[in-house]
Design a protein around this motif. Structure first.
Motif, short mmCIF file in Angstrom:
data_model
loop_
_atom_site.label_atom_id
_atom_site.label_comp_id
_atom_site.label_asym_id
_atom_site.label_seq_id
_atom_site.Cartn_x
_atom_site.Cartn_y
_atom_site.Cartn_z
N ILE A 142 69.57 41.73 107.64
CA ILE A 142 69.62 40.69 106.62
C ILE A 142 70.01 41.31 105.29
O ILE A 142 69.94 42.53 105.12
CB ILE A 142 68.27 39.95 106.46
N SER A 143 70.44 40.47 104.36
CA SER A 143 70.74 40.92 103.01
C SER A 143 70.01 40.01 102.04
O SER A 143 69.98 38.78 102.23
CB SER A 143 72.25 40.88 102.75
N VAL A 144 69.42 40.61 101.00
CA VAL A 144 68.60 39.86 100.04
C VAL A 144 69.14 40.02 98.63
O VAL A 144 69.40 41.15 98.19
CB VAL A 144 67.13 40.34 100.09
N ALA A 145 69.31 38.92 97.93
CA ALA A 145 69.71 38.94 96.53
C ALA A 145 68.46 38.73 95.68
O ALA A 145 67.80 37.69 95.80
CB ALA A 145 70.73 37.85 96.23
N PHE A 146 68.14 39.69 94.82
CA PHE A 146 67.02 39.57 93.88
C PHE A 146 67.60 39.26 92.50
O PHE A 146 68.50 39.95 92.03
CB PHE A 146 66.22 40.88 93.82
N PHE A 147 67.07 38.24 91.84
CA PHE A 147 67.58 37.84 90.53
C PHE A 147 66.48 37.15 89.75
O PHE A 147 65.41 36.82 90.31
CB PHE A 147 68.80 36.91 90.68
N GLY A 148 66.70 36.93 88.47
CA GLY A 148 65.72 36.28 87.63
C GLY A 148 65.95 34.80 87.50
O GLY A 148 66.94 34.24 87.99
N ASP A 149 65.04 34.11 86.81
CA ASP A 149 65.15 32.66 86.66
C ASP A 149 66.37 32.26 85.86
O ASP A 149 66.87 31.14 86.01
CB ASP A 149 63.88 32.09 86.03
N GLY A 150 66.90 33.16 85.02
CA GLY A 150 68.11 32.84 84.29
C GLY A 150 69.28 32.54 85.20
O GLY A 150 70.15 31.72 84.88
N ALA A 151 69.33 33.19 86.36
CA ALA A 151 70.42 32.98 87.31
C ALA A 151 70.35 31.61 87.97
O ALA A 151 71.33 31.18 88.60
CB ALA A 151 70.42 34.07 88.37
N MET A 152 69.22 30.91 87.83
CA MET A 152 69.13 29.57 88.40
C MET A 152 70.04 28.58 87.67
O MET A 152 70.20 27.44 88.13
CB MET A 152 67.68 29.07 88.37
N SER A 153 70.62 29.00 86.57
CA SER A 153 71.57 28.16 85.84
C SER A 153 73.02 28.64 86.01
O SER A 153 73.90 28.18 85.29
CB SER A 153 71.21 28.11 84.35
N GLY A 181 64.29 33.67 80.33
CA GLY A 181 65.62 34.23 80.39
C GLY A 181 65.93 34.77 79.00
O GLY A 181 66.17 33.99 78.08
N MET A 182 65.85 36.07 78.85
CA MET A 182 65.87 36.70 77.53
C MET A 182 64.74 36.08 76.69
O MET A 182 63.59 36.25 77.01
CB MET A 182 67.25 36.57 76.87
N GLY A 183 65.07 35.30 75.64
CA GLY A 183 64.01 34.72 74.82
C GLY A 183 63.81 33.24 75.04
O GLY A 183 63.08 32.59 74.28
N THR A 184 64.43 32.68 76.08
CA THR A 184 64.34 31.24 76.33
C THR A 184 63.40 30.95 77.48
O THR A 184 63.63 31.40 78.61
CB THR A 184 65.73 30.65 76.65
N ARG A 185 62.34 30.20 77.18
CA ARG A 185 61.38 29.85 78.22
C ARG A 185 62.03 28.94 79.25
O ARG A 185 62.87 28.10 78.93
CB ARG A 185 60.17 29.17 77.60
N VAL A 186 61.64 29.10 80.50
CA VAL A 186 62.33 28.44 81.60
C VAL A 186 62.33 26.92 81.47
O VAL A 186 63.29 26.24 81.84
CB VAL A 186 61.73 28.89 82.95
N SER A 189 65.29 25.65 79.60
CA SER A 189 66.63 25.92 80.13
C SER A 189 66.90 25.21 81.45
O SER A 189 68.05 25.14 81.89
CB SER A 189 66.83 27.43 80.33
N ALA A 190 65.85 24.69 82.08
CA ALA A 190 66.00 24.07 83.40
C ALA A 190 65.47 22.64 83.37
O ALA A 190 64.28 22.42 83.13
CB ALA A 190 65.26 24.89 84.46
N GLY A 191 66.36 21.69 83.62
CA GLY A 191 65.93 20.30 83.66
C GLY A 191 65.06 20.00 84.87
O GLY A 191 64.16 19.16 84.81
N ASN A 192 65.31 20.69 85.96
CA ASN A 192 64.51 20.54 87.17
C ASN A 192 63.91 21.89 87.50
O ASN A 192 64.60 22.82 87.89
CB ASN A 192 65.40 20.06 88.34
N ARG A 193 62.60 22.01 87.33
CA ARG A 193 61.92 23.28 87.52
C ARG A 193 61.54 23.54 88.97
O ARG A 193 60.98 24.58 89.30
CB ARG A 193 60.65 23.31 86.66
N ASP A 194 61.86 22.64 89.86
CA ASP A 194 61.52 22.83 91.28
C ASP A 194 62.65 23.62 91.94
O ASP A 194 63.53 23.06 92.59
CB ASP A 194 61.32 21.49 91.96
N PHE A 195 62.64 24.93 91.75
CA PHE A 195 63.72 25.77 92.26
C PHE A 195 63.83 25.73 93.79
O PHE A 195 64.94 25.67 94.33
CB PHE A 195 63.56 27.20 91.76
N PRO A 196 62.71 25.78 94.54
CA PRO A 196 62.86 25.70 95.99
C PRO A 196 63.51 24.39 96.45
O PRO A 196 64.26 24.39 97.43
CB PRO A 196 61.40 25.80 96.49
#
Length: 345
Positions: A142-153, A181-186, A189-196
């Motif tokens: 398998i291959s896994v991509a690890f990233f932060g919440d900023g990438a959700m945009s 994401g840097m200095g911006t609280r999630v 920056s995210a209109g829909n916080r339900d990432f899953p």
């Protein structure tokens, strides 16, 4: 090497040991930065995100991964040598990329690390390519991509999730949501916080786990990893809290002292330690020894990096251009050649 069979006791203790090693490494690498010993002007710590070990521990030899610029802990969790890591961050010759990658661009294919990437979401599509290879070979990787919440945009995430679902790739997308994401609280920056739910809309198996509880992360990860090996890609949100600012010198003025104090109560290392003691899985003496060993190991890594040899200037273009490519001429020399040609004309 394949991970040994673990009981609940040995598995939880092993994950605690790795989290303690990551915490100690990050503390020492922060010291390296303050000593002026790191290459480059930026350093991003993953303190508070150590429960990612719950996923790295569920992976096995031959699996691959990508990380973002806050990926030291992920790489250690997959077996990295802290001396080579520290040397790389210090820009030294014996680092993983001979000192040319620094903190944000470490890679090592021998351990499955396809590369860290300082571009938000930049490493995500690489696992799609790896996953396609693994699917076609049928060897169970398998291959896994690890990233932060900023990438959700970032649009590339959604293109990648769609392709992974469409082609039934053995891939997992792991969002380490540290709330900023840097200095911006999630939530700003995210209109829909339900990432899953976003991932599930593409047909992925999707979960969220408490980033303060490494065992909860591990339970969620094991199910997703098993599915991915069968061709059902997955998504995992690890809900954590970033203890410090975006980079080492960021004093995070956008957060109140009260918020930071509350967030640091969600310390995955401290909680794992308390759980081991409460459930009788390890005595205090054993945990104290693990803590001390981690400190000694990372002190040695720091000392090694400070004493290591810097790469020779003659190697500047090695590993950067294809073999046989002429080395670029210095700008002054190129300008002089142009002026000489004009004078002869």
């Amino acid at each position: 090497m394949n991970a040994p069979v673990q009981t609940a006791n040995t598995g939880a203790l092993s994950r605690y040991r790795m989290m303690r090693r990551i915490r100690s490494f990050e503390e020492r690498v922060g010291e390296l930065f303050l000593k002026g010993g790191s290459a480059g002007s930026m350093l991003h710590l993953s303190i508070g995100e150590e429960a990612v070990v719950g996923l790295t521990d569920a992976m096995r030899e031959g699996d691959s991964f990508t990380t973002h610029h806050r990926g030291h802990g992920v790489f250690l969790g997959r077996g990295a040598d802290p001396k080579r890591m520290m040397s790389e961050i210090a820009g030294k010759e014996d680092g993983y990329c001979r000192g040319k990658g620094g903190s944000m661009h470490i890679a090592d294919r021998a351990l499955g690390h396809l590369g860290a990437n300082a571009i938000v979401g930049g490493g995500i599509p690489h696992v799609v390519g790896a996953g396609l290879t693994y699917r076609n070979r049928g060897e169970g990787q398998i291959s896994v991509a690890f990233f932060g919440d900023g990438a959700m945009s970032q649009g590339i995430l959604y293109e990648s999730m769609n392709m992974a679902a469409l082609w039934r790739l053995p891939v997992i997308f792991c969002c380490i949501n540290n709330q900023y994401g840097m200095g911006t609280r999630v939530d700003r920056s995210a209109g829909n916080r339900d990432f899953p739910a976003r991932a599930a809309a593409f047909g992925l198996a999707a979960s969220r786990a408490d980033g303060a509880d490494v065992e909860a992360v591990h339970d969620a990860a094991r199910a997703l990893v098993a599915d991915a090996r069968q061709g059902r890609p997955g998504f995992l949100e690890i809900d954590a809290y970033r203890f410090y600012g975006h980079a080492r010198m960021d004093k995070s003025p956008y957060r109140t002292a009260e918020e930071e104090a509350e967030g640091r109560q969600r310390d995955p290392v401290a909680r794992a330690r308390a759980r081991l003691l409460a459930e009788g899985l390890a005595p205090e003496a054993d945990l104290a020894r693990i803590d001390a060993e981690a400190g000694v190991e990372m002190d040695a890594a720091l000392a090694h990096a400070l004493a290591a040899t810097a790469p020779a200037l003659t190697t500047m273009f090695e590993d950067v251009y294809a073999p046989g490519t002429p080395a670029p001429r210095p700008q002054a020399r190129r300008l002089a050649a142009v002026l000489a040609e004009e004078a002869r004309a």
